[in-house]
Write a protein that holds these residues in place. Structure first.
Motif, PDB file in Angstrom:
ATOM      1  N   LEU A   1       0.808  -1.218   0.000  1.00  0.00           N
ATOM      2  CA  LEU A   1       0.000   0.000   0.000  1.00  0.00           C
ATOM      3  C   LEU A   1       0.842   1.268   0.000  1.00  0.00           C
ATOM      4  CD1 LEU A   1      -3.067  -0.860   2.240  1.00  0.00           C
ATOM      5  CD2 LEU A   1      -2.611  -1.348  -0.158  1.00  0.00           C
ATOM      6  N   ALA A   2       2.119   1.154   0.328  1.00  0.00           N
ATOM      7  CA  ALA A   2       3.007   2.312   0.237  1.00  0.00           C
ATOM      8  C   ALA A   2       3.188   2.737  -1.215  1.00  0.00           C
ATOM      9  CB  ALA A   2       4.360   2.008   0.872  1.00  0.00           C
ATOM     10  N   ASP A   3       2.872   1.839  -2.133  1.00  0.00           N
ATOM     11  CA  ASP A   3       3.011   2.131  -3.562  1.00  0.00           C
ATOM     12  C   ASP A   3       1.677   2.435  -4.230  1.00  0.00           C
ATOM     13  OD1 ASP A   3       5.740   1.542  -3.329  1.00  0.00           O
ATOM     14  OD2 ASP A   3       5.389  -0.588  -3.710  1.00  0.00           O
ATOM     15  N   VAL A   4       0.605   2.460  -3.439  1.00  0.00           N
ATOM     16  CA  VAL A   4      -0.743   2.695  -3.974  1.00  0.00           C
ATOM     17  C   VAL A   4      -1.236   4.039  -3.462  1.00  0.00           C
ATOM     18  CG1 VAL A   4      -3.096   1.810  -4.180  1.00  0.00           C
ATOM     19  CG2 VAL A   4      -1.176   0.207  -3.963  1.00  0.00           C
ATOM     20  N   ASP A   5      -1.278   5.025  -4.331  1.00  0.00           N
ATOM     21  CA  ASP A   5      -1.610   6.393  -3.929  1.00  0.00           C
ATOM     22  C   ASP A   5      -3.111   6.651  -4.074  1.00  0.00           C
ATOM     23  OD1 ASP A   5      -1.281   8.966  -3.054  1.00  0.00           O
ATOM     24  OD2 ASP A   5      -0.575   9.752  -4.966  1.00  0.00           O
ATOM     25  N   LEU A   6      -3.888   6.022  -3.203  1.00  0.00           N
ATOM     26  CA  LEU A   6      -5.337   6.197  -3.245  1.00  0.00           C
ATOM     27  C   LEU A   6      -5.752   7.413  -2.429  1.00  0.00           C
ATOM     28  CD1 LEU A   6      -6.931   2.642  -2.883  1.00  0.00           C
ATOM     29  CD2 LEU A   6      -7.266   4.261  -4.755  1.00  0.00           C
ATOM     30  N   PRO A   7      -6.614   8.273  -2.964  1.00  0.00           N
ATOM     31  CA  PRO A   7      -7.090   9.426  -2.186  1.00  0.00           C
ATOM     32  C   PRO A   7      -8.055   8.991  -1.096  1.00  0.00           C
ATOM     33  CG  PRO A   7      -8.209   9.318  -4.301  1.00  0.00           C
ATOM     34  CD  PRO A   7      -7.133   8.261  -4.332  1.00  0.00           C
ATOM     35  N   LEU A   8      -8.239   9.845  -0.104  1.00  0.00           N
ATOM     36  CA  LEU A   8      -9.196   9.568   0.957  1.00  0.00           C
ATOM     37  C   LEU A   8     -10.615   9.952   0.556  1.00  0.00           C
ATOM     38  CD1 LEU A   8      -7.180  10.835   4.058  1.00  0.00           C
ATOM     39  CD2 LEU A   8      -7.608   8.461   3.399  1.00  0.00           C
ATOM     40  N   VAL A   9     -10.741  10.896  -0.361  1.00  0.00           N
ATOM     41  CA  VAL A   9     -12.059  11.350  -0.788  1.00  0.00           C
ATOM     42  C   VAL A   9     -12.623  10.395  -1.830  1.00  0.00           C
ATOM     43  CG1 VAL A   9     -13.366  13.224  -1.850  1.00  0.00           C
ATOM     44  CG2 VAL A   9     -11.457  13.744  -0.315  1.00  0.00           C
ATOM     45  N   MET A  10     -13.796   9.837  -1.531  1.00  0.00           N
ATOM     46  CA  MET A  10     -14.450   8.913  -2.443  1.00  0.00           C
ATOM     47  C   MET A  10     -15.638   9.599  -3.111  1.00  0.00           C
ATOM     48  SD  MET A  10     -14.540   5.305  -0.374  1.00  0.00           S
ATOM     49  CE  MET A  10     -13.023   4.445   0.062  1.00  0.00           C
ATOM     50  N   PRO A  11     -15.982   9.169  -4.320  1.00  0.00           N
ATOM     51  CA  PRO A  11     -17.161   9.739  -4.977  1.00  0.00           C
ATOM     52  C   PRO A  11     -18.435   9.292  -4.287  1.00  0.00           C
ATOM     53  CG  PRO A  11     -16.332   7.901  -6.246  1.00  0.00           C
ATOM     54  CD  PRO A  11     -15.333   8.135  -5.149  1.00  0.00           C
ATOM     55  N   GLY A  12     -19.522  10.042  -4.460  1.00  0.00           N
ATOM     56  CA  GLY A  12     -20.814   9.624  -3.938  1.00  0.00           C
ATOM     57  C   GLY A  12     -21.320   8.407  -4.692  1.00  0.00           C
ATOM     58  N   TRP A  13     -22.424   7.823  -4.199  1.00  0.00           N
ATOM     59  CA  TRP A  13     -22.970   6.640  -4.845  1.00  0.00           C
ATOM     60  C   TRP A  13     -23.272   6.942  -6.306  1.00  0.00           C
ATOM     61  CZ3 TRP A  13     -22.066   2.443  -2.426  1.00  0.00           C
ATOM     62  CH2 TRP A  13     -22.100   2.398  -1.022  1.00  0.00           C
ATOM     63  N   GLY A  14     -22.733   6.125  -7.185  1.00  0.00           N
ATOM     64  CA  GLY A  14     -22.949   6.309  -8.607  1.00  0.00           C
ATOM     65  C   GLY A  14     -22.053   7.367  -9.222  1.00  0.00           C
ATOM     66  N   GLY A  15     -21.180   7.982  -8.414  1.00  0.00           N
ATOM     67  CA  GLY A  15     -20.293   9.022  -8.913  1.00  0.00           C
ATOM     68  C   GLY A  15     -19.074   8.459  -9.608  1.00  0.00           C
ATOM     69  N   THR A  16     -18.288   9.336 -10.160  1.00  0.00           N
ATOM     70  CA  THR A  16     -17.079   8.952 -10.891  1.00  0.00           C
ATOM     71  C   THR A  16     -15.846   9.253 -10.047  1.00  0.00           C
ATOM     72  OG1 THR A  16     -18.149   9.448 -12.992  1.00  0.00           O
ATOM     73  CG2 THR A  16     -15.741   9.300 -12.996  1.00  0.00           C
ATOM     74  N   PRO A  17     -14.963   8.282  -9.851  1.00  0.00           N
ATOM     75  CA  PRO A  17     -13.727   8.542  -9.100  1.00  0.00           C
ATOM     76  C   PRO A  17     -12.884   9.601  -9.784  1.00  0.00           C
ATOM     77  CG  PRO A  17     -14.087   6.189  -9.381  1.00  0.00           C
ATOM     78  CD  PRO A  17     -15.069   6.882 -10.273  1.00  0.00           C
ATOM     79  N   SER A  18     -12.052  10.270  -8.987  1.00  0.00           N
ATOM     80  CA  SER A  18     -11.153  11.279  -9.530  1.00  0.00           C
ATOM     81  C   SER A  18     -10.122  10.625 -10.441  1.00  0.00           C
ATOM     82  CB  SER A  18     -10.428  11.995  -8.400  1.00  0.00           C
ATOM     83  OG  SER A  18      -9.546  11.104  -7.736  1.00  0.00           O
ATOM     84  N   PRO A  19      -9.487  11.400 -11.338  1.00  0.00           N
ATOM     85  CA  PRO A  19      -8.438  10.827 -12.191  1.00  0.00           C
ATOM     86  C   PRO A  19      -7.322  10.176 -11.385  1.00  0.00           C
ATOM     87  CG  PRO A  19      -9.096  12.971 -13.024  1.00  0.00           C
ATOM     88  CD  PRO A  19      -9.781  12.800 -11.704  1.00  0.00           C
ATOM     89  N   GLU A  20      -7.005  10.761 -10.205  1.00  0.00           N
ATOM     90  CA  GLU A  20      -5.955  10.190  -9.364  1.00  0.00           C
ATOM     91  C   GLU A  20      -6.367   8.803  -8.858  1.00  0.00           C
ATOM     92  OE1 GLU A  20      -5.628  14.512  -9.566  1.00  0.00           O
ATOM     93  OE2 GLU A  20      -7.290  13.196  -8.976  1.00  0.00           O
ATOM     94  N   ALA A  21      -7.632   8.676  -8.458  1.00  0.00           N
ATOM     95  CA  ALA A  21      -8.122   7.387  -7.977  1.00  0.00           C
ATOM     96  C   ALA A  21      -8.163   6.363  -9.103  1.00  0.00           C
ATOM     97  CB  ALA A  21      -9.508   7.548  -7.362  1.00  0.00           C
TER      98      ALA A  21
END
Length: 209
Positions: free
Chosen positions: A57-77
């Motif tokens: 997980l040190a190599d997985v740069d997942l953001p803490l902010v998640m999209p709402g239900w049915g939303g689209t993840p950010s480009p970073e995610a």
């Protein structure tokens, strides 16, 4: 056989090696997690019934902010998930390597788990924990509740490394290799049984729970 990424195999059906994603759950500086993981991989060395894929997980740069239900993840995610999500989906089973932080498991690990759902379902999860007098067992017991909600099957026996002052050397390997190694082999035996049984079940009768 230990590996840093999924290892292709030509065997199929029940004889195919069990694909196990090994998740390094700590991202803290100075962590012992990677050394503990490397020790664990060494205990499985020579078992050609396993294909081990390490997800650090040190190599997985997942953001803490998640999209709402049915939303689209950010480009970073999307970029972070593009690598790890297919590997979780391809896995037949999981091993989570986790420390215990404040009587629980790391936030980065929970964040990673929560970014996925279908990938965990109807698959077995084993644990390797470390830290303090409890050896990370309080983190494991809480993770059992999380994975139960995700319809995953957790192994009864876990590998628990106590220390660092009592059970771990400075490089993150167990002081009592025999006891800890046997515990790892016992857990892998359970994981292999459940992994193969559930893999067959998912093919013959897809899980819809």
């Amino acid at each position: 056989m230990p590996a840093t990424e999924a290892t292709p195999t030509t065997r199929t059906g029940e004889d195919a090696p069990l694909r196990v994603a090994v998740i390094v759950g700590s991202v803290r500086e100075g962590r012992a997690g990677r050394a503990v993981t490397d020790w664990f991989l060494g205990t499985a060395e020579g078992d050609d019934g396993l294909d081990l894929d390490v997800i650090d997980l040190a190599d997985v740069d997942l953001p803490l902010v998640m999209p709402g239900w049915g939303g689209t993840p950010s480009p970073e995610a999307v970029a972070a998930l593009a690598d790890v999500t297919p590997r979780l989906a391809a896995a037949d089973a999981f091993v989570v390597v986790t420390p215990e932080y404040n009587h629980s498991f790391p936030a980065a690990l929970k964040n990673f788990i929560d970014w996925h759902f279908e990938q965990w379902r109807a698959k077995p999860v084993g644990f390797v924990s470390y830290g303090g007098l409890a050896g990370g067992l309080r983190a494991v017991e809480q993770l059992r509740l999380v994975f139960a909600e995700l319809h995953a099957m957790t192994m009864r026996d876990a590998v628990s490394l106590h220390g660092p002052w009592s059970g771990l050397t400075e490089d993150g390997t167990p002081r009592d290799e025999t006891v800890c190694g046997n515990a790892a082999k016992d857990m892998l035996g359970q994981l292999s049984w459940w992994g193969r049984a559930l893999r067959t079940a998912r093919v013959t009768r897809p899980y819809t729970g």
